[in-house]
Write an enzyme that holds these catalytic residues in place. Structure first.
Site, PDB file in Angstrom:
ATOM      1  CD  GLU A 107      -2.948  -1.092   2.317  1.00 42.21           C
ATOM      2  OE1 GLU A 107      -2.609  -0.514   3.366  1.00 42.21           O
ATOM      3  OE2 GLU A 107      -4.026  -1.704   2.198  1.00 42.21           O
ATOM      4  CD  GLN A 159       0.653  -5.630   2.713  1.00 44.30           C
ATOM      5  OE1 GLN A 159       0.399  -4.531   3.176  1.00 44.30           O
ATOM      6  NE2 GLN A 159      -0.212  -6.628   2.742  1.00 44.30           N
TER       7      GLN A 159
END
Ligand code: BGC
Length: 720
Positions: free
Chosen positions: A448, A557
Site C-alpha cells: 500500500e 508487505q
C-alpha cells in the site's frame, strides 16, 4: 509471559500490558469475542465483548462493529478496599488462557488490612451455545472479612467511534437495547447463582464464597427465541456447560491440529494461531466473515478484508469445509454491495469492498489515514484502487470448490459472482491498441505504500486467475448442470471473456529473472530500510500516501512474493529465488500479512533457515505483540488472523509442501532440520487425511478411504 503445552500465563500484573494482554488472552466463539481483561476493569482498560456481523454508525463517525455491554463485570470490595489490580496491593497475580478449550482464568491475591484475599475467576464463551457467556467467581480469605459484591452487565463500554446503543428497557435482569443507525434489537440476559445485584457477605478465615454468572447475548432475529434459549442454558450448571463447550473444542482440534516434534516453541505458536482462527470464525452463519482483527475489538471497523480469502480460507477449506462454505457464501450474499460500489466509481460488475460490512458496502473511506503532521485526513486509494480484492474473493470461492470437491455454490450465486467480478475488471481495464493487450492502470497492489500504479504484477495475475476461474466454472456448469449453464449463457454476454483472458497483460520475469512489481518500479530510489527510518521526523509517520516510502523501492508487505506464493507451481525455482533475494531487503513487513509469503516461498526452494525465520514471525505475531500499533494516528492493535492463517499456510504448504490440481493432492515436504516430525490433517475432496512427515518418510492415512481420491507423495501416486 510463560508458555505451557496448551496455555499461556502472565505470572504477574503488568499495568503497561493491559492493552496487549487484552488481545493475547482473548476468548471467542465465532459469535462474539471477549478481550483478556480483568472482571473489575472498565472501558479505559479496553474491555470489550465484540460481536460478529453487527455494525452501527453514530453520526458522522466511522461505521464499526458493535461492542455489547460487558456481561462479566464484577466489583468486589473487602472492607474499604476495592479488589482491583489497578489500585489495590497485590501479593500474587496470574492470568491464564487455555487454548485447548478457550478458557480464561485469573488468580489474584490481594493484601487487605493484613488479610490475604484471593480471587479466582474462570470464564468461557460457549462453543456449543453461541449466545452464552459463563463466569465462575470465587473469593477466599485467611482472615475474617466483610465483602461487598456488585455484579452487573456494564453498559458504560469502550467504543472507538461513539456509542452504538439506546437503552430501551431493563427489567428482571434483562437489558433491552437498540442500535442507533438501523435500530437492531439487542438483548442481554443475566442470571447470577449465589449472588444477586449487590451482596454483603461476611467471610470467615478459611472460607470461600463462589458465585456463577450466566449471560445470554442476542441480536436481530435471534431475539425472538432468546428467552427460551437462555432458559435452556440456565437449566445447566456451570460445569455442565463447560463440559459441552470443551467437547466441541475437542472435536475442532481433532480435525485441524498440527503437531510439531522437536520444537516446542513452534508447536505452541502454530496451535495458538489455530486457536485464534477457530475462535473467531463464524460457525453458524453465512451473513458475516472474519474481521481483520478477529473479534478483539473495533479496529479496522470490524470489517473483513482480502485477509479472509487469501490467508484464512485455505486453512478452513482443508479442515472445516462447512465453515469455509459459510465464508464463501458471505461474499455471494453481499454481491449487491459490490455492484453498488462498481457503479459508484463508474464501472460495471462487482467491485468488492476493501473493508466489507454486512451488506457488502465498503466501510473504507477515501481518506483512511490521518496525516500525523497536520492531523488532516489523507487521501488514500485503498478503497477505489485496490481492485485485486474482487479477484481475491473469487479465489476464496473457487479454491473452496476445488479443495472440497463441492461445486454447489456455483449454482446458488457463485457463477454469477465470478462473472460479475471479471466483468468489473473488463470495465476497469485499458486496451492498448498498439500492443494489442489489456492493461490495468491506476491500481494499488498488496504493497500500500505505492498507490495508483500501473500493471501491478500480483493484481494482473489475479485478474487472469479470475478469467480462468470463470472459464473453468462455465465448463463445469456445462458438464454438470446443462440447464443452468444454458440459462446463464442466455442471460449473460460471455462473448468478450476469451479475448480478455487471452490478451490480458501479466508482467513476466525480466532478463535477470526479476518480476517488476509495477511499471517503473525499477526507476524508484534504491535505498534501504535503515536509511528510510533515519529520515523519519515523527514516530508512527505514515510511509505511504505522499510519505517516505512512495518514491523509493521500499515496500510495506509481500507483493511480488505474494504472486510467487499464490502461483508457486507456475514459476521456476530460479525465478523464485531471484525475486526473494531481490525484494526481501526492501520489504518492511509493516503488515502482518507479509512474513508468511516469504516463508512459504523460501520453504519451497530449499531456503529452510529463512523459511523458519518467517514461519516463526507469522506464527508468533499475537504472542510477541511485535506488530505496528499505529498507522499515522490511528490505533490498529488487536489480534492478527491473517498471520494466524499464514502460519498454517507456511507449515502445510511451505514445510509440508502441499499443493493440488483439480484432481490430485501433492505432498513434497521439506522440513526445518531440527523438526523431528510434522503431522497435520487435511480434508481433501471429502476424505479426511492425516499426514505425518519425518526425515525418512511420509505417511498418509485416511479416516474413511473411498479409493476415489488421488494423492502423490514425492511424485509417487496413491489412492485413498
Ligand atoms: C494491509 C492490508 C490488510 C489490512 C488488514 C493493512 O495494513 O496493508 O493488506 O488487508 O491491513 O489486515
Amino acid at each position: 509471559m510463560n508458555i505451557g503445552t496448551w496455555e499461556i500465563k502472565e505470572p504477574k500484573f503488568l499495568p503497561d500490558k493491559v492493552e496487549q494482554n487484552g488481545s493475547r488472552f482473548l476468548i471467542a466463539n465465532g459469535f462474539m469475542g471477549y478481550r483478556g481483561t480483568m472482571e473489575e476493569f472498565g472501558k479505559n482498560q479496553l474491555v470489550a465483548l465484540n460481536m460478529a456481523g453487527l455494525f452501527d454508525k453514530n453520526g458522522d463517525s466511522w461505521r464499526e462493529s458493535v461492542n455489547a455491554p460487558n456481561p462479566f463485570y464484577v466489583k468486589v470490595s473487602a472492607g474499604n478496599t476495592e479488589l482491583n489490580v489497578l489500585s489495590a496491593n497485590i501479593s500474587n497475580h496470574e492470568q491464564t488462557l487455555n487454548i485447548k478449550h478457550g478458557i480464561h482464568s485469573r488468580n489474584t491475591v490481594f493484601s487487605v488490612d493484613g488479610a490475604n484475599v484471593t480471587v479466582t475467576a474462570e470464564r468461557f464463551l460457549s462453543m456449543k451455545r453461541e449466545n452464552i457467556a459463563a463466569l465462575k467467581y470465587t473469593v477466599s480469605t485467611n482472615k475474617d472479612i466483610c465483602l461487598n459484591i456488585e455484579t452487573k452487565v456494564d453498559t458504560d463500554i469502550w467504543n472507538i467511534h461513539g456509542n452504538h446503543f439506546t437503552v430501551k428497557d431493563q427489567k428482571d435482569n434483562v437489558l433491552y437495547l437498540e442500535t442507533i443507525e438501523n435500530k437492531i434489537p439487542v438483548v442481554v440476559y443475566e442470571e447470577v447463582v449465589g449472588a444477586t445485584g449487590k451482596n454483603e457477605v461476611s467471610l470467615k478465615a478459611g472460607e470461600t464464597f463462589t458465585f456463577v454468572k450466566l449471560c445470554g447475548i442476542y441480536w436481530g432475529e435471534k431475539v425472538a427465541v432468546s428467552a427460551e434459549n437462555f432458559k435452556e442454558a440456565t437449566s445447566l450448571s456451570f460445569d455442565e456447560l463447560l463440559l459441552e463447550h470443551k467437547s466441541v473444542w475437542d472435536s475442532i482440534w481433532n480435525n485441524c491440529d498440527v503437531e510439531i516434534e522437536g520444537d516446542d516453541e513452534a508447536q505452541f505458536a502454530i496451535r495458538y494461531s489455530l486457536y485464534h482462527l477457530n475462535s473467531i470464525a463464524p460457525r453458524n452463519t453465512n451473513k458475516c466473515s472474519i474481521p481483520a482483527r478477529g473479534l478483539s475489538g473495533q479496529v479496522y471497523k470490524g470489517a473483513a478484508f482480502w485477509d479472509t480469502e487469501m490467508f484464512m480460507m485455505p486453512f478452513f477449506s482443508f479442515t472445516n469445509a462447512d465453515l469455509c462454505k459459510n465464508l464463501a457464501a458471505y461474499r455471494i450474499n453481499t454481491i449487491e454491495g459490490a455492484k453498488r460500489k462498481a457503479k459508484e466509481f463508474g464501472f460495471e460488475g462487482a467491485f468488492y469492498a476493501w473493508e466489507s460490512h454486512e451488506t457488502g458496502d465498503d466501510a473504507c473511506t477515501l481518506f483512511n489515514v490521518n496525516d500525523i503532521f497536520t492531523g488532516r485526513p489523507l487521501r488514500t486509494y485503498f478503497k477505489d484502487c485496490q481492485i485485486h480484492v474482487s479477484a481475491d474473493v473469487v479465489y476464496g470461492l473457487w479454491e473452496y470448490c476445488r479443495v472440497s470437491g463441492d461445486y454447489s455454490l456455483l449454482f446458488s450465486g457463485g457463477l454469477e459472482m465470478i462473472y460479475q467480478c471479471l466483468y468489473f475488471f473488463y470495465s476497469y481495464a485499458v486496451y492498448k491498441p498498439l500492443s494489442k493487450r489489456f492493461e490495468l492502470h491506476n491500481t494499488v497492489g498488496p504493497d500500500e505504500y505505492h498507490e495508483r500504479v500501473n500493471n501491478n504484477a500480483f493484481t494482473n495475475r489475479m485478474v487472469k486467475y479470475t478469467a480462468d476461474a470463470l472459464y473453468n466454472a462455465l465448463e463445469y456448469a456445462k458438464e454438470n448442470n446443462t440447464a443452468y449453464y444454458e440459462e446463464f449463457c442466455t442471460n449473460h454476454d460471455v462473448s468478450w471473456v476469451e479475448n480478455f483472458k487471452e490478451n490480458l497483460y501479466v508482467p513476466a520475469p525480466n532478463e535477470n529473472q526479476i518480476i517488476e512489481q509495477f511499471d517503473r518500479y525499477f526507476t524508484l530510489e534504491d535505498t534501504d530500510l535503515d536509511t528510510l527510518r533515519s529520515r523519519e521526523i515523527m514516530k508512527n509517520e505514515y510511509w505511504g500516501g505522499h510519505g517516505l516510502a512512495s518514491n523509493t523501492r521500499i515496500l510495506k508487505q509481500a507483493d511480488v512474493l505474494m504472486l510467487l506464493n499464490v502461483f508457486r507451481n507456475e514459476y521456476e525455482e530460479s525465478v523464485k529465488k531471484a525475486n526473494w533475494e531481490f525484494y526481501e531487503p526492501y520489504t518492511e513487513h509493516g503488515s502482518s500479512l507479509s512474513a508468511c509469503a516469504y516463508g512459504i516461498v523460501a520453504a519451497g526452494i530449499g531456503m529452510a533457515d529463512w523459511a523458519y525465520k518467517y514461519f516463526m514471525k507469522t506464527a508468533t505475531v499475537d504472542l510477541t505483540g511485535d506488530t505496528k500499533q499505529y498507522l499515522g494516528d490511528m490505533y490498529i492493535g488487536g489480534t492478527h488472523p491473517a498471520a494466524n492463517g499464514g502460519s498454517w499456510n507456511t507449515a502445510v504448504f511451505g514445510f509440508g509442501g502441499v499443493s493440488y490440481t483439480d484432481t490430485t493432492l501433492d505432498i513434497s515436504p521439506s522440513l526445518p532440520k531440527h523438526w523431528k516430525n510434522l503431522k497435520f490433517k487435511l480434508l481433501w475432496q471429502g476424505v479426511r487425511l492425516t499426514v505425518s512427515i519425518n526425515e525418512n518418510e511420509v505417511t498418509v492415512t485416511a479416516d474413511k478411504p473411498t479409493n476415489a481420491i488421488n494423492v502423490t507423495v514425492n511424485k509417487k501416486e496413491y489412492k485413498f
